[in-house]
Design a protein around this motif. Structure first.
Motif, mmCIF file in Angstrom:
data_model
loop_
_atom_site.group_PDB
_atom_site.id
_atom_site.type_symbol
_atom_site.label_atom_id
_atom_site.label_comp_id
_atom_site.label_asym_id
_atom_site.label_seq_id
_atom_site.Cartn_x
_atom_site.Cartn_y
_atom_site.Cartn_z
ATOM 1 N N GLU A 56 0.857 -1.215 -0.012
ATOM 2 C CA GLU A 56 -0.160 -0.013 0.045
ATOM 3 C C GLU A 56 0.708 1.392 -0.080
ATOM 4 O O GLU A 56 0.497 2.341 -0.697
ATOM 5 N N ALA A 57 1.951 1.277 0.816
ATOM 6 C CA ALA A 57 2.603 2.411 0.860
ATOM 7 C C ALA A 57 3.477 2.470 -0.676
ATOM 8 O O ALA A 57 3.566 3.741 -0.900
ATOM 9 N N GLY A 58 4.014 1.296 -1.227
ATOM 10 C CA GLY A 58 4.660 1.352 -2.316
ATOM 11 C C GLY A 58 3.609 2.252 -3.605
ATOM 12 O O GLY A 58 3.990 3.044 -4.328
ATOM 13 N N GLU A 59 2.543 1.669 -3.412
ATOM 14 C CA GLU A 59 1.277 2.264 -4.509
ATOM 15 C C GLU A 59 1.427 3.683 -4.153
ATOM 16 O O GLU A 59 0.870 4.451 -5.125
ATOM 17 N N ARG A 60 1.111 4.130 -2.871
ATOM 18 C CA ARG A 60 1.053 5.648 -2.580
ATOM 19 C C ARG A 60 2.206 6.278 -3.160
ATOM 20 O O ARG A 60 1.929 7.316 -3.765
ATOM 21 N N ALA A 61 3.523 5.704 -3.069
ATOM 22 C CA ALA A 61 4.538 6.635 -3.684
ATOM 23 C C ALA A 61 4.548 6.655 -5.110
ATOM 24 O O ALA A 61 4.856 7.461 -5.644
ATOM 25 N N TRP A 62 3.972 5.482 -5.657
ATOM 26 C CA TRP A 62 4.083 5.481 -7.095
ATOM 27 C C TRP A 62 2.864 6.310 -7.777
ATOM 28 O O TRP A 62 3.396 7.223 -8.616
ATOM 29 N N ARG A 63 1.863 6.569 -7.009
ATOM 30 C CA ARG A 63 0.842 7.236 -7.669
ATOM 31 C C ARG A 63 1.337 8.698 -7.557
ATOM 32 O O ARG A 63 1.142 9.757 -8.116
ATOM 33 N N GLY A 64 1.978 8.925 -6.310
ATOM 34 C CA GLY A 64 2.769 10.278 -6.121
ATOM 35 C C GLY A 64 4.011 10.789 -7.015
ATOM 36 O O GLY A 64 4.604 11.710 -6.908
ATOM 37 N N GLY A 65 4.365 9.810 -7.945
ATOM 38 C CA GLY A 65 5.636 9.766 -8.455
ATOM 39 C C GLY A 65 6.747 10.021 -7.865
ATOM 40 O O GLY A 65 7.933 10.543 -8.190
ATOM 41 N N LYS A 66 6.910 9.289 -6.753
ATOM 42 C CA LYS A 66 7.969 9.231 -5.782
ATOM 43 C C LYS A 66 8.587 8.216 -5.867
ATOM 44 O O LYS A 66 8.397 6.981 -5.366
ATOM 45 N N PRO A 67 9.774 8.166 -6.672
ATOM 46 C CA PRO A 67 10.902 6.999 -6.502
ATOM 47 C C PRO A 67 11.196 6.255 -5.318
ATOM 48 O O PRO A 67 11.677 7.226 -4.402
ATOM 49 N N VAL A 68 11.191 4.988 -5.122
ATOM 50 C CA VAL A 68 11.676 4.472 -3.846
ATOM 51 C C VAL A 68 12.885 3.415 -4.035
ATOM 52 O O VAL A 68 12.700 2.597 -4.979
ATOM 53 N N VAL A 69 14.134 3.660 -3.794
ATOM 54 C CA VAL A 69 15.083 2.829 -3.954
ATOM 55 C C VAL A 69 15.499 2.199 -2.810
ATOM 56 O O VAL A 69 15.490 2.456 -1.874
ATOM 57 N N VAL A 70 15.408 0.517 -2.843
ATOM 58 C CA VAL A 70 15.517 -0.063 -1.425
ATOM 59 C C VAL A 70 16.672 -1.204 -1.726
ATOM 60 O O VAL A 70 16.835 -1.575 -2.832
ATOM 61 N N TYR A 71 17.314 -1.201 -0.667
ATOM 62 C CA TYR A 71 18.540 -2.208 -0.649
ATOM 63 C C TYR A 71 18.089 -3.085 0.578
ATOM 64 O O TYR A 71 18.121 -2.908 1.746
ATOM 65 N N LYS A 72 17.896 -4.335 0.261
ATOM 66 C CA LYS A 72 17.456 -5.716 1.072
ATOM 67 C C LYS A 72 18.569 -6.247 1.899
ATOM 68 O O LYS A 72 19.404 -6.886 0.927
ATOM 69 N N ILE A 73 18.775 -5.967 2.798
ATOM 70 C CA ILE A 73 19.748 -6.779 3.518
ATOM 71 C C ILE A 73 19.213 -7.996 4.331
ATOM 72 O O ILE A 73 17.867 -8.338 4.381
ATOM 73 N N ALA A 74 20.262 -8.976 4.831
ATOM 74 C CA ALA A 74 19.479 -10.222 5.571
ATOM 75 C C ALA A 74 18.809 -11.001 4.416
ATOM 76 O O ALA A 74 17.616 -11.371 4.642
ATOM 77 N N ILE A 75 19.532 -11.449 3.397
ATOM 78 C CA ILE A 75 18.909 -12.092 2.119
ATOM 79 C C ILE A 75 19.099 -13.633 2.195
ATOM 80 O O ILE A 75 18.657 -14.323 1.198
ATOM 81 N N GLY A 76 19.579 -14.101 3.146
ATOM 82 C CA GLY A 76 19.855 -15.587 3.228
ATOM 83 C C GLY A 76 18.393 -16.375 3.322
ATOM 84 O O GLY A 76 17.749 -16.000 3.846
ATOM 85 N N ALA A 77 18.513 -17.693 2.806
ATOM 86 C CA ALA A 77 17.132 -18.629 2.799
ATOM 87 C C ALA A 77 17.826 -19.876 2.959
ATOM 88 O O ALA A 77 18.508 -20.536 1.823
ATOM 89 N N ALA A 78 17.219 -20.536 3.923
ATOM 90 C CA ALA A 78 17.525 -22.081 4.017
ATOM 91 C C ALA A 78 16.502 -23.000 3.458
ATOM 92 O O ALA A 78 16.549 -24.044 3.592
ATOM 93 N N GLY A 79 15.193 -22.344 3.179
ATOM 94 C CA GLY A 79 14.008 -23.113 2.939
ATOM 95 C C GLY A 79 14.200 -23.928 1.685
ATOM 96 O O GLY A 79 13.366 -25.155 1.543
ATOM 97 N N ALA A 80 14.992 -23.368 0.566
ATOM 98 C CA ALA A 80 15.034 -24.373 -0.771
ATOM 99 C C ALA A 80 15.375 -25.526 -0.621
ATOM 100 O O ALA A 80 14.893 -26.457 -1.414
ATOM 101 N N ALA A 81 16.274 -25.999 0.550
ATOM 102 C CA ALA A 81 16.607 -27.561 0.432
ATOM 103 C C ALA A 81 15.487 -28.332 0.743
ATOM 104 O O ALA A 81 15.396 -29.660 0.379
ATOM 105 N N ALA A 82 14.441 -27.775 1.291
ATOM 106 C CA ALA A 82 13.236 -28.650 1.803
ATOM 107 C C ALA A 82 12.229 -28.528 0.644
ATOM 108 O O ALA A 82 11.028 -29.114 0.961
ATOM 109 N N ALA A 83 12.223 -27.756 -0.220
ATOM 110 C CA ALA A 83 11.379 -27.669 -1.362
ATOM 111 C C ALA A 83 10.819 -28.811 -1.970
ATOM 112 O O ALA A 83 11.660 -29.818 -2.240
ATOM 113 N N ARG A 84 9.422 -29.037 -2.074
ATOM 114 C CA ARG A 84 9.025 -30.376 -2.967
ATOM 115 C C ARG A 84 8.751 -30.222 -4.303
ATOM 116 O O ARG A 84 8.631 -31.299 -5.143
ATOM 117 N N SER A 85 8.774 -28.817 -4.711
ATOM 118 C CA SER A 85 8.555 -28.746 -6.157
ATOM 119 C C SER A 85 9.735 -27.792 -6.631
ATOM 120 O O SER A 85 10.544 -27.306 -6.000
#
Length: 530
Positions: A56-85
């Motif tokens: 919702e916040a992103g949509e508000r910024a988009w409608r207002g023409g306000k660019p949002v640049v994001v750097y996501k940290i803590a990106i590790g994922a251990a769940g892939a090993a257990a994936a069934r598909s």
């Protein structure tokens, strides 16, 4: 990050919400979306507590023409090993985050250095006036570097129009390059106006929406004059100017002036410069995108309810294909046979050669269980293959229910693709497209987006595949029908969005892509746990 102000960065606000109890990142983005003094938002994000509120916040910024640049940290994922598909193993946490940010309209970067530069660029750059980018450098090598990065990120560097070329030829020596990238050579040190005039000629060309200026040498005398020229050009033409500081004298003469310049952005990397320009152009294209139109029948979800309610936690291939067919996705015909005699009769009716696959609700990956035989040419080979498949399945899963085999005609050859979907516990329904079919995890060429998708968004997703040239026709091979592939992606995205409370994952793997359309050779639907 705040100390970037020491080198000229202008912050209207600075918030730290690491231990927030009430106000969170979504609230702050919503607030800044309405703050007139803020022109772009730089966001360092560790965790996402509520994807819906962030959307919702992103949509508000988009409608207002306000660019949002994001750097996501803590990106590790251990769940892939257990994936069934296959979909579960390739559409992990980081892919889901990226899909969420894209749907929010955020620009995602992969390091802190890019966050600051991208945010400054987006704060200063207006909407592109044209897709092309021009490059002017006094170094031929820097121009080649720019061309390399432009190709990497898909940024067009068109050649000058005839009147522009004529102007450049008057300014550039014969041993220079009166083209794009333009190399007016080192003579600009003796004739500084030639640099400004080359830039002006390219900026006046309507096919260029931005100008990149690589600077390889920091010189005390020339720095101030060059800054003044760039300031004048930026103010006159209202097109973004990106200055790439290539000198290892990081704070050499002129560096601080470029940091302070409001009409140009200083990059410390050619790679990040063109990545930012590519993101800027992609954002503009998205703003011009159309409205999503539904492809699947309006009653598709209702038509599969009985099958989903009656099945176990994993549907068989045959049941999964029935779900896909209800959504209008082309699937390869198959017929069930519980004995070798029945399989032989079915094969005679279909016509040899045929494919045989184990039919069991407990064996999800048939190839790994030895449960697939292709190109079975006659009845003798079929009876032998039937026995081998049943024996292999019993050894692989002794307690599994074995219903017999599925008999299928041999499918036409084509480019193998995986189209899948799953319900991410944080961001909700997502769709994934990858090249390679059963080799998708090995090749690692897959892209992800939030579901449902429009046709335009599906085409853009396919275009992001590294190996997309295979689909476009490589070395004389016929091109795949990309419209048919995009249509299948849209329909799968609608399936997972419609049935997110009942369906956990969907795999079409492989989906064969040919000039005449697409065909799902195998399918798997996993239900949500009770």
């Amino acid at each position: 990050m705040a100390q970037a102000a020491e080198r000229g960065a202008g912050f209207s606000h600075f918030f730290s919400a690491g231990n927030s109890a009430d106000i969170d990142v979504a609230d702050l983005v919503s607030y800044l979306a309405d703050a007139r003094e803020c022109r772009a938002i730089a966001l360092i994000l560790e965790g996402i507590s509520d994807a819906g509120r962030l959307l919702e916040a992103g949509e508000r910024a988009w409608r207002g023409g306000k660019p949002v640049v994001v750097y996501k940290i803590a990106i590790g994922a251990a769940g892939a090993a257990a994936a069934r598909s296959h979909t579960g193993s390739i559409a992990g946490l980081q892919a889901a985050n990226r899909a969420l940010f894209e749907r929010c309209g955020f620009v995602m970067v992969d390091d802190l250095e890019a966050l600051f530069e991208f945010a400054q660029f987006f704060a200063r750059a207006e909407a592109p006036q044209a897709a092309g980018v021009a490059v002017v450098s006094g170094s031929g090598g820097a121009g080649v570097m720019a061309a390399d990065m432009a190709e990497r990120y898909g940024v067009p560097l068109p050649q000058p129009l005839p009147h522009t070329l004529a102007a450049l030829q008057k300014l550039v020596p014969e041993f220079g390059a009166a083209r794009n990238p333009c190399d007016p050579t080192g003579q600009v040190l003796n004739n500084p106006d030639s640099f400004k005039d080359c830039c002006a000629a390219l900026l006046e060309d309507d096919q260029y929406g931005a100008l990149v200026i690589p600077l390889g040498v920091a010189l005390a005398g020339a720095g101030a004059e060059r800054v003044a020229q760039i300031r004048e050009l930026a103010a006159r033409y209202r097109k973004p100017l990106a200055v790439v500081w290539l000198s290892e004298w990081l704070q050499g003469p002129g560096a601080a002036d470029y940091e302070d310049e409001l009409h140009a952005t200083l990059f410390r990397s050619m790679d990040r410069c063109f990545a930012a320009i590519a993101a800027w152009q992609a954002r503009a294209r998205r703003k011009m995108g159309g409205v999503r139109a539904r492809r699947a029948a309006p009653d598709a979800a209702a038509r599969v309810q009985g099958l989903l309610q009656a099945s176990r936690d994993a549907l068989t291939e045959r049941e999964s294909k029935q779900v896909l067919a209800a959504y209008g996705i082309p699937v390869l015909e198959d017929r069930a046979a519980s004995s070798a005699d029945e399989a032989a009769r079915v094969a005679r009716e279909i016509g040899f050669p045929v494919a045989l696959k184990i039919d069991s609700p407990r064996i999800l990956h048939k190839t790994e269980a030895g449960g697939v035989r292709l190109g079975v040419a006659d009845e003798v080979a079929l009876r032998r293959a039937f026995g081998e498949i049943i024996a292999a399945a019993r050894q692989h899963a002794p307690a599994a229910e074995l219903r017999g085999v599925l008999v299928q005609p041999m499918a036409p050859r084509g480019i193998e693709v995986i189209v899948g979907a799953r319900v991410d516990p944080l961001v909700g329904p997502i769709v994934v497209v990858g090249l390679g079919g059963v080799l998708v995890e090995l090749l690692g060429d897959a892209v992800t987006a939030l579901a449902p998708l429009s046709s335009d968004a599906a085409h853009e997703l396919i275009a992001r595949l590294s190996g997309r040239k295979l689909l476009e026709g490589y070395r004389g091979a016929p091109a795949a029908n990309l419209d048919a592939l995009a249509d299948a992606v849209v329909r799968v995205s609608e399936l997972i969005a419609d049935c997110a409370t009942q369906v956990a994952e969907v795999d079409l793997n492989p989906l064969v892509c040919r000039p005449d359309g697409v065909l799902a050779l195998d399918a798997l639907v996993l239900k949500q746990p009770d």
